[in-house]
Structure formats: structure tokens, C-alpha cells
Design an enzyme around this catalytic site. Structure first.
Site, PDB file in Angstrom:
ATOM      1  N   LYS A 278       0.837  -1.201   0.000  1.00 51.52           N
ATOM      2  CA  LYS A 278       0.000   0.000   0.000  1.00 51.52           C
ATOM      3  C   LYS A 278       0.873   1.253   0.000  1.00 51.52           C
ATOM      4  O   LYS A 278       1.885   1.318   0.703  1.00 51.52           O
ATOM      5  CB  LYS A 278      -0.907  -0.027   1.236  1.00 51.52           C
ATOM      6  CG  LYS A 278      -1.906   1.114   1.313  1.00 51.52           C
ATOM      7  CD  LYS A 278      -2.810   0.940   2.532  1.00 51.52           C
ATOM      8  CE  LYS A 278      -3.815   2.069   2.664  1.00 51.52           C
ATOM      9  NZ  LYS A 278      -4.710   1.881   3.823  1.00 51.52           N
TER      10      LYS A 278
ATOM     11  N   SER B 135      -9.206   2.753   2.684  1.00 50.57           N
ATOM     12  CA  SER B 135      -8.143   3.319   1.886  1.00 50.57           C
ATOM     13  C   SER B 135      -7.201   2.273   1.264  1.00 50.57           C
ATOM     14  O   SER B 135      -6.303   2.633   0.507  1.00 50.57           O
ATOM     15  CB  SER B 135      -7.317   4.288   2.749  1.00 50.57           C
ATOM     16  OG  SER B 135      -6.701   3.614   3.851  1.00 50.57           O
TER      17      SER B 135
ATOM     18  N   SER C 260     -10.420   0.937   6.742  1.00 47.80           N
ATOM     19  CA  SER C 260      -9.630   1.124   5.527  1.00 47.80           C
ATOM     20  C   SER C 260      -9.146  -0.167   4.889  1.00 47.80           C
ATOM     21  O   SER C 260      -8.843  -0.197   3.699  1.00 47.80           O
ATOM     22  CB  SER C 260      -8.419   2.017   5.820  1.00 47.80           C
ATOM     23  OG  SER C 260      -8.818   3.363   5.944  1.00 47.80           O
TER      24      SER C 260
END
Length: 478
Positions: free
Chosen positions: A80, A155, A179
């Protein structure tokens, strides 16, 4: 789907260890898939293919030489874009860091490399992880693999999409208000939110607040647990990292569900959930609740959780991004600005009350698990929506008071310091993935993973609840 890149991480690692496949072959398969579909999806926003190929060749040589192999030896991994990677651009989804190339890996990434994982690229994220729509001002939006005009949530949306589309067998994520969990639900994969400190995060700006955690994502519970085993560590720079949970390093085995007491809750007693998702959860739960020793309908006590969450999140955002909003507001996404500006409206008394509420919520959560083993609820309040919309502004005509409110199914457990797994549970009436959460108390990571692993097998046996697969051919760039 029958390419190497579509196989499970566990199976791929087994085949590498037995010399049935080469890490080079596997990497080539993943690169081919990225090149085929990422033009449509925009999940892998920065790649490092040449470096990865050099590492794959070295990994192949180590296998042939009979050397000791790490847990992830030869497996391509997506990281990520909130995690710093040595020599590979790390933007945090922000124009302010569009050209940032760190000179060192953060610990979570270093551990993945140490276990033989091969970083293939960085996965998209909203700016500084703010928001459940993977969209930013650097790379744009990431599309859902089941309908690219819709969001994959956020996210950790880039990681979820990369997994669902077969770009990588495992990936990293992070979770504050959902997220990691919401993207897993929207993309039909597995995500696991560990207990605070299980995966140390030495770079958190507000280290004494336990809510933001790093964790694994995979296409199965076993794959996510394999990734977690590589991430687990202890680091005093994270105040919640007080020791390694060695139970998480051993392979996960399914729990005996006939001995498990489960609580089912449609909305956790506090969350707005669409009528469609309420009905679907009730229907899906009815199909598998009989496998538990006891399955009762009950709502946990999350009194005052919304104010608690908003205030404490405001503390984090004002501290981390207040100066940026004051000096670079025009270069920031609306979610970052919103969090900071609302945070500045709270008083010291508001903050004090939020801490008291959070403590009471966390203790009530622990009390619940004196009687039950897991809580099961939906993973998302709505079906995936168009990514052109920054967030969900209303549910069934009810206006959401903040851009985060629709995420309270996931942020309420965060306020309790819960750990939790998201499992795919078929598709909804729109053909989009539907997911459920399996939640437990802090420190119950191994138990939650074992229950989730066993339940995953039950869900796989029913066509209505098995993990959905995207149409790779339809996603491929012609």
C-alpha cells in the site's frame, strides 16, 4: 482463471519450495496480469518490475541451491502506498509527496522482504488514507474489478483490487475506520485487522492512539494469515507493540464451529445500513448460522461511538495534517481538509469526553466476550457506489452527518480495539461483492482467524455465499 497469478499464496509458496515452479515464472505471470488489466483498474500505481525480476532470479537461485527459504520466498507482494519502500516511490496518495522516494523500508515492508517477499509495486490509496474511496489527486481513482466505474472503497483499495484481479497473491493494507475491511468487502477478498501493536507501526504521528493498524490482505484467510505471519514483530517505537504473538506465525487451522458461540448483529446497534444490505445479511446469515454451537441476535453496546470516533480522529488529523491544511490547502483532497477543519472545532472538553467514551466502549466490548466467541455483522452499509462520488452522502434518503458515518460498521469496532476478519459472502442484487465481518476482542487474533478460516469453508460450499470472481477477460485492455 487458471494462470499462476490466480493461485493461492499458500499453494504458490508450496510449489516454489518443491521446485515445481520458479519465482521468475510466477513474477512474469503477475506482470502479465498487471499489464493486461491495470489500465482499466488503476490499482498498481507505481511498479518496480526490473528490480523485482532481479530479486526473483536471486530467489530462484536460492531454491536451487537448497538454502533456507522464508515464509514468503518468491511471492510477489503489493505494498500500500502509505508504507515507505526503499528506492520505490511512496506518495501517500498526496501531491505533496508525488516524487518522494524513501531511502529505507519501514519495518512492515522490511519484514516482508526478509521473509522472501518480492515487492512488485505500490497500490493506490486516498490521500494519507483519508476516505473510503480510493481516489487521489496524484493517480486518480481505482476502479472496482466487478464494475470499474464503481469504487473499491478505501483506503486499502488498490491492494484489494490487485488481489481480486490476480495482480499479486498477497498485499499489505492498513485500517483505522475500516480502511482494510471495507475494500476487502467491496472487492470480494479477505482482509484482517489485527489487534493494535501486532504489526508494529513505527511511523504513526500519534503513537499513543491505538486505532490505526497495519495488516494483511489475501484471497483467502490462509493467505492473509501467511502475510500476517511475515508482518508480526515487536518494536518499542510503537507503544502497543509489547511482544511478538508467536501464535500468529504458525499456519492457521479451522476452528470447530460446533463449539463456537456467535452473536449476529445487522447494524451493531449504531450504524446506518441500507435496507437492501440489511435484508441480504439476514438472508445470508440464515444460511450458515446453524453451524455454530449458539447463534444469538444481539447488538453490542456502542453508545456515543460516533462522537467518540469523530473527535479522536480529529485529534489525529489536526496533529498530522493541520499545518498542511494551513499552508497547502489547495493541494489537498477534500477529505483531508474536512477532517482537519472539523477537528479544530472540538474543545478540550470534547476530547476528554471522547477518551472516556472510548474507554467505556472498549470495556463493554471485552465484557461481551466473557459470554461469546465472535460477533458477526455486515462489512459495509451499502453496495459499491460510483467512484466519481467522494463518499456516501445518504442511505435510503437519510443524509449522513459526516463523510465517515456510512463506515460506522467498521469504525465502531475500531473504537473497541477489536480485531476482525472480512470474508466474501457472495454478491448482492447488483452483482457486486458482499462481505461479512468476524470480530473478536483485542488479543484474540488467532482465534478470530481460526473461526474465519472454518467459516470460509462453509461459505465456499454454497454457491450463494462463495467468493465471487471478476471477469478478467472483460477487464483486459484490448
Amino acid at each position: 482463471m487458471s494462470e499462476l497469478c490466480d493461485l493461492s499464496a499458500i499453494e504458490l509458496r508450496r510449489r516454489i519450495g518443491t521446485k515445481e515452479i520458479s519465482p521468475v515464472e510466477l513474477l512474469q505471470s503477475c506482470i502479465q496480469r498487471i499489464e493486461a488489466v491495470d489500465g482499466t483498474l488503476n490499482a498498481m500505481v507505481t511498479t518496480c518490475f526490473e528490480r523485482a525480476m532481479d530479486e526473483a532470479k536471486a530467489a530462484e537461485s536460492e531454491v536451487l541451491a537448497g538454502e533456507a527459504l522464508g515464509l514468503l520466498h518468491g511471492l510477489p507482494v503489493g505494498i500500500k502506498d502509505l508504507e515507505s519502500t526503499e528506492g520505490v516511490r511512496t506518495t501517500f496518495g498526496s501531491k505533496l509527496y508525488a516524487d518522494n522516494v524513501p531511502d529505507a523500508d519501514q519495518l512492515s515492508v522490511a519484514n516482508v522482504r526478509d521473509e522472501g517477499g518480492i515487492i512488485i509495486g505500490k497500490t493506490n490509496t486516498p490521500e494519507f488514507g483519508a476516505g473510503a474511496n480510493t481516489r487521489n489527486l496524484v493517480f486518480g481513482a481505482t476502479g472496482n474489478p466487478f464494475d470499474p466505474v464503481k469504487t473499491c472503497a478505501g483506503s486499502s483499495g488498490g491492494s484489494a483490487v490487485a488481489l481480486a484481479a490476480g495482480m499479486v497473491p498477497i498485499a499489505s493494507g492498513s485500517d483505522y475506520g475500516g480502511s482494510l475491511r471495507t475494500p476487502a468487502a467491496f472487492s470480494g477478498i479477505v482482509g484482517f485487522r489485527p489487534s493494535p501493536g501486532t504489526v508494529p507501526s513505527e511511523n504513526k504521528p500519534a503513537g499513543l492512539l491505538p486505532f490505526s493498524v497495519l495488516g494483511p490482505m489475501g484471497r483467502s484467510v490462509g493467505d492473509a494469515a501467511l502475510m500476517l505471519a511475515a508482518q508480526v514483530d515487536a518494536d518499542p517505537r510503537d507503544p502497543y507493540s509489547t511482544g511478538i504473538d508467536a501464535t500468529l506465525i504458525d499456519p492457521i487451522r479451522g476452528a470447530d464451529l460446533s463449539a463456537i458461540k456467535a452473536v449476529f448483529s445487522t447494524d451493531l446497534g449504531c450504524s446506518p445500513v441500507s435496507k437492501a444490505n440489511r435484508a441480504l445479511f439476514a438472508e445470508r446469515a440464515q444460511s450458515f448460522r446453524h453451524v455454530f454451537a449458539d447463534a444469538q441476535d444481539c447488538d453490542p453496546d456502542f453508545t456515543d461511538v460516533h462522537d467518540c470516533f469523530e473527535v479522536l480522529r480529529g485529534v489525529v488529523f489536526v496533529g498530522a495534517h493541520g499545518e498542511r491544511v494551513r499552508t497547502r490547502k489547495a493541494d489537498l483532497s477534500p477529505n483531508v481538509v474536512d477532517n482537519v477543519e472539523r477537528g479544530l472545532l472540538y474543545s478540550l472538553e470534547d476530547v476528554a469526553k471522547a477518551h472516556l467514551s472510548q474507554t467505556r466502549i472498549a470495556r463493554a466490548w471485552l465484557k461481551l466476550f466473557e459470554e461469546v466467541d465472535v460477533v458477526i455483522c455486515p462489512a459495509a452499509a451499502v453496495t459499491p457506489f460510483p467512484h466519481a462520488e467522494w463518499y456516501v452522502s445518504e442511505i435510503d434518503g437519510e443524509a449522513m452527518p459526516t463523510y465517515m458515518r456510512w463506515l460506522s460498521l467498521s469504525y465502531a469496532p475500531t473504537m473497541a480495539s477489536a480485531c476482525g476478519a472480512v470474508l466474501p459472502c457472495g454478491v448482492d442484487a447488483h452483482g457486486m461483492p458482499f462481505g461479512i465481518q468476524v470480530l473478536g476482542p483485542p488479543g484474540g487474533d488467532r482465534h478470530v482467524l481460526e473461526v474465519a478460516h472454518a467459516l470460509e469453508g462453509v461459505l465456499a460450499g454454497n454457491p450463494a455465499t462463495q467468493r465471487p470472481l471478476p471477469d478478467i477477460a472483460a477487464l483486459s485492455v484490448k
